[in-house]
Design a protein around this motif. Structure first.
Motif, PDB file in Angstrom:
ATOM      1  N   PHE A 130     -63.759  18.302  29.342  1.00 12.91           N
ATOM      2  CA  PHE A 130     -62.903  17.691  28.674  1.00 12.91           C
ATOM      3  C   PHE A 130     -63.940  16.640  27.967  1.00 12.91           C
ATOM      4  N   LEU A 131     -64.632  16.945  27.090  1.00 10.11           N
ATOM      5  CA  LEU A 131     -65.645  16.185  26.465  1.00 10.11           C
ATOM      6  C   LEU A 131     -65.203  14.800  25.795  1.00 10.11           C
ATOM      7  N   VAL A 132     -64.067  14.926  25.399  1.00  5.17           N
ATOM      8  CA  VAL A 132     -63.802  13.458  24.675  1.00  5.17           C
ATOM      9  C   VAL A 132     -63.289  12.233  25.592  1.00  5.17           C
ATOM     10  N   TRP A 157     -54.653  26.703  26.464  1.00 14.02           N
ATOM     11  CA  TRP A 157     -54.587  25.418  27.002  1.00 14.02           C
ATOM     12  C   TRP A 157     -55.306  24.450  25.966  1.00 14.02           C
ATOM     13  N   LEU A 196     -46.907   7.173  20.279  1.00 18.49           N
ATOM     14  CA  LEU A 196     -47.388   5.874  20.485  1.00 18.49           C
ATOM     15  C   LEU A 196     -47.475   5.075  19.542  1.00 18.49           C
ATOM     16  N   GLN A 256     -64.646  26.825  22.208  1.00 21.57           N
ATOM     17  CA  GLN A 256     -63.602  27.500  21.815  1.00 21.57           C
ATOM     18  C   GLN A 256     -62.999  27.299  20.389  1.00 21.57           C
ATOM     19  N   PHE A 283     -51.744  15.687  22.464  1.00 23.94           N
ATOM     20  CA  PHE A 283     -52.393  14.615  21.995  1.00 23.94           C
ATOM     21  C   PHE A 283     -51.776  14.046  20.540  1.00 23.94           C
ATOM     22  N   LEU A 330     -59.784  15.788  17.969  1.00 25.17           N
ATOM     23  CA  LEU A 330     -60.039  15.820  19.312  1.00 25.17           C
ATOM     24  C   LEU A 330     -60.552  17.161  20.202  1.00 25.17           C
ATOM     25  N   MET A 366     -49.747  10.848  21.444  1.00 26.27           N
ATOM     26  CA  MET A 366     -50.657   9.736  21.225  1.00 26.27           C
ATOM     27  C   MET A 366     -50.504   9.679  19.768  1.00 26.27           C
ATOM     28  N   VAL A 391     -53.202  20.964  24.805  1.00 26.56           N
ATOM     29  CA  VAL A 391     -53.781  19.874  24.781  1.00 26.56           C
ATOM     30  C   VAL A 391     -53.689  19.157  23.433  1.00 26.56           C
ATOM     31  N   ILE A 439     -64.077  18.011  19.249  1.00 21.36           N
ATOM     32  CA  ILE A 439     -65.280  17.366  19.894  1.00 21.36           C
ATOM     33  C   ILE A 439     -65.247  17.532  21.350  1.00 21.36           C
ATOM     34  N   SER A 440     -64.009  17.971  21.809  1.00 25.24           N
ATOM     35  CA  SER A 440     -64.024  18.196  23.310  1.00 25.24           C
ATOM     36  C   SER A 440     -64.361  19.387  23.725  1.00 25.24           C
ATOM     37  N   PHE A 441     -63.874  20.493  22.911  1.00 22.75           N
ATOM     38  CA  PHE A 441     -64.017  22.000  23.167  1.00 22.75           C
ATOM     39  C   PHE A 441     -64.824  22.531  22.113  1.00 22.75           C
TER      40      PHE A 441
END
Lengths: 232, 352
Positions: free
Chosen positions: A183-185, B96, B112, B138, B104, B130, B108, B100, B133-135
């Motif tokens: 989970f790169l972030v 997933w 939030l 995919q 978020f 998000l 968030m 995810v 940059i995370s996956f």
């Protein structure tokens, strides 16, 4: 004695350099990608803070007010150099992975802030204690944030602890779970901002709850009403 | 007869939040159907996962915040976020990824900050960035258009790929993405970008299979479908013309100038307008009433800046598409723009 206790409370919670004063954010956000890095930088900052607080406090009566900031910075820089050389000698792997952020401890506002606000006005013993507590408060936040990011990002804890603690520390590495995809972030800088924000929010929640427990909500007094209808 | 006196305003807008959200969702339908036609039914599965997750997360957070659950949940804003995110991610991304993203986006970015009406950023685009940059793997595994596939993928296969990452015969997504001629295809925007970096001209790049006359095969129709949906939104007065017009105008102008200056390495205006998320962004995402500018002049500046940024990032940046980044960057600038574009109140300030 109570002064020591209140200093401890200030440093660890009430006036925590990372969560309340929001000082030293640059290293805080940059190096907390793993617990090991966080621990290393936390210890380095702690050492520098204690050393600079004591020295500043010792020389406080001889330093002219007008040039005190340059003097404080020189003192801090001396301690940073000591820590940097020590890390270079004994924990070379960590020294490499922290990189520029070790010399950058000089510019950490938490340190110059304590020198200016506390050590230059108090005796060496109190200053040393203040340095220990502020440094610990900073280090704890670093470690918690590092742990959060390491768990979410890689699913491990104490990855690369041998860089800091020597070869035996490889047994400390805990693999909580494995991802096919990281989970790169959490490891990238945005994760640090998000994590720090969540930590501050968590602290505020606890503070409000403590406050609410301490003083039960006073019932608003009802305004007196005079009856003006149906008067016979 | 009794005459009741009420104070102004006497003419109420009949639009409630839930009605607006439902209209916007309906306007997405042509785009979603086109996407399903060209890129497979995966987008519908993603939609269902997204909507269920969004409802659960919204309810959970409202419960945590001690807010009434039903009124906020039934206004549909969470579902709209879910729809916008689901159409933005590749249709066969693992389940997933969308979960995810939605957690978020709702947890968030929206709740939030205080829930609907208080969020600084567009929730769907925040989550998209998000995820991107995370996956990165995919999030960039877009399917080529259905008829370019070596073997078409059945609905059941798409379902199993999303949930288990392999189809019923054990093939992975990467294998399935391979096209007739045995190469894996990137999206049109990505292909052009790579080709230019290899010193090919844009027209050479666009000779490849996944391109048609103007832009990517399939992608241009998806964009046209979102354009139609967007025009319906304009007609229904759900959105104002300022943001989409300024966005599209600025993007078209910048890419036209670029094309005139250097037609070898720059794709023309039509390519930019009909590629990636341009139309979806212009009509559905940049016009988010909460996170966009609120003054007319501000909206023009807001839209035009997004258009310029989209062009700049697509042409010179590291990522193939840029709508999400541009929208988020301009979301940050909204308070500033709004401050400097406040219209004069009648009776106050200097008159002209």
């Amino acid at each position: 004695m109570s002064q020591f206790k209140s200093l401890m409370k200030e440093g660890m919670w009430g006036n925590n350099p990372a969560l309340v004063q929001l000082l030293g954010l640059c290293p805080l956000l940059a190096v907390t990608s793993t617990v090991t890095n966080a621990l290393g930088l936390g210890l380095a900052t702690l050492l520098v803070l204690v050393g600079s607080n004591i020295t500043v406090s010792v020389v406080r009566n001889w330093v002219p007010k007008d040039i005190r900031i340059p003097v404080f910075v020189m003192i801090i820089a001396a301690f940073v150099t000591i820590v940097q050389l020590l890390m270079n000698a004994y924990t070379f792997g960590l020294y490499q992975s922290l990189g520029i952020f070790i010399p950058l401890i000089v510019t950490n506002c938490a340190i110059i802030g304590r020198a200016e606000a506390f050590a230059s006005k108090n005796n060496p013993l109190l200053s040393a204690w203040d340095g220990v507590m502020m440094g610990l408060g900073f280090a704890v936040v670093l470690i918690v944030l590092g742990a959060m990011r390491e768990i979410i990002g890689q699913g491990t804890l104490f990855d690369g602890a041998d860089l800091l603690l020597g070869a035996w520390a490889t047994v400390l590495r805990i693999e909580l779970f494995t991802f096919d995809n990281q989970f790169l972030v959490a490891i990238l800088p945005p994760g640090a901002f998000l994590g720090l924000g969540l930590l501050i929010a968590g602290k505020n929640v606890i503070d409000t709850q403590i406050k609410a427990k301490a003083s039960p909500v006073a019932q608003p007094e009802k305004a007196p009403r005079a009856r003006v209808t149906n008067l016979t | 007869m009794k005459l009741t006196m009420a104070s102004s305003p006497h003419n109420h807008s009949q639009k409630s939040v839930s009605k607006l959200m439902i209209t916007v969702m309906c306007a997405c339908i042509p785009g979603i159907l086109t996407q399903a036609y060209f890129f497979g039914f995966g987008v519908l599965i993603q939609l269902i996962i997204a909507i269920i997750t969004a409802s659960l997360v919204e309810a959970a957070i409202l419960k945590l915040r001690n807010r009434p659950i039903l009124p906020s949940l039934s206004d549909g804003s969470a579902w709209l976020t879910a729809v916008l995110l689901a159409v933005s991610i590749p249709s066969l991304a693992p389940w997933w990824v969308i979960v995810v993203g939605i957690v978020f986006a709702i947890g968030m970015v929206k709740q939030l900050y205080g829930g609907l009406g208080f969020n600084l950023f567009n929730p769907a685009m925040g989550a998209y960035v998000l995820l991107l940059i995370s996956f990165p793997v995919q999030m960039t595994s877009w399917m080529p258009v259905d008829h370019l596939l070596a073997s078409p993928i059945s609905f059941l296969d798409q379902l199993t790929i999303i949930f288990t990452q392999t189809n019923s015969t054990g093939l992975t997504l990467d294998t399935l993405r391979t096209s007739i001629d045995g190469t894996t295809m990137a999206t049109p925007l990505d292909t052009v970008k790579t080709a230019v970096s290899q010193n090919l001209t844009v027209s050479e790049a666009m000779n490849q299979l996944q391109f048609s006359a103007y832009a990517g095969l399939g992608w241009q129709w998806v964009n046209v479908a979102y354009l139609i949906g967007g025009l319906y939104l304009l007609k229904a007065k759900v959105i104002n013309w300022h943001i989409p017009t300024a966005f599209i105008g600025a993007l078209a102008l910048c890419s036209a100038i670029g094309y005139i200056a250097d037609s070898g390495s720059q794709a023309g205006s039509l390519f930019h307008l009909l590629s990636g998320a341009t139309m979806l962004g212009a009509f559905f995402i940049a016009t988010d009433p909460v996170s966009a500018c609120t003054t007319d002049k501000g909206r023009l500046i807001f839209g035009a800046s997004i258009g310029v940024l989209v062009y700049v990032i697509r042409q010179f940046g590291g990522y193939p598409d840029a709508v999400a980044f541009a929208v988020l960057l301009l979301n940050m600038a909204v308070p500033l723009i709004d401050h400097y574009t406040q219209p004069r109140t009648y009776g106050h300030g200097a008159s002209k």
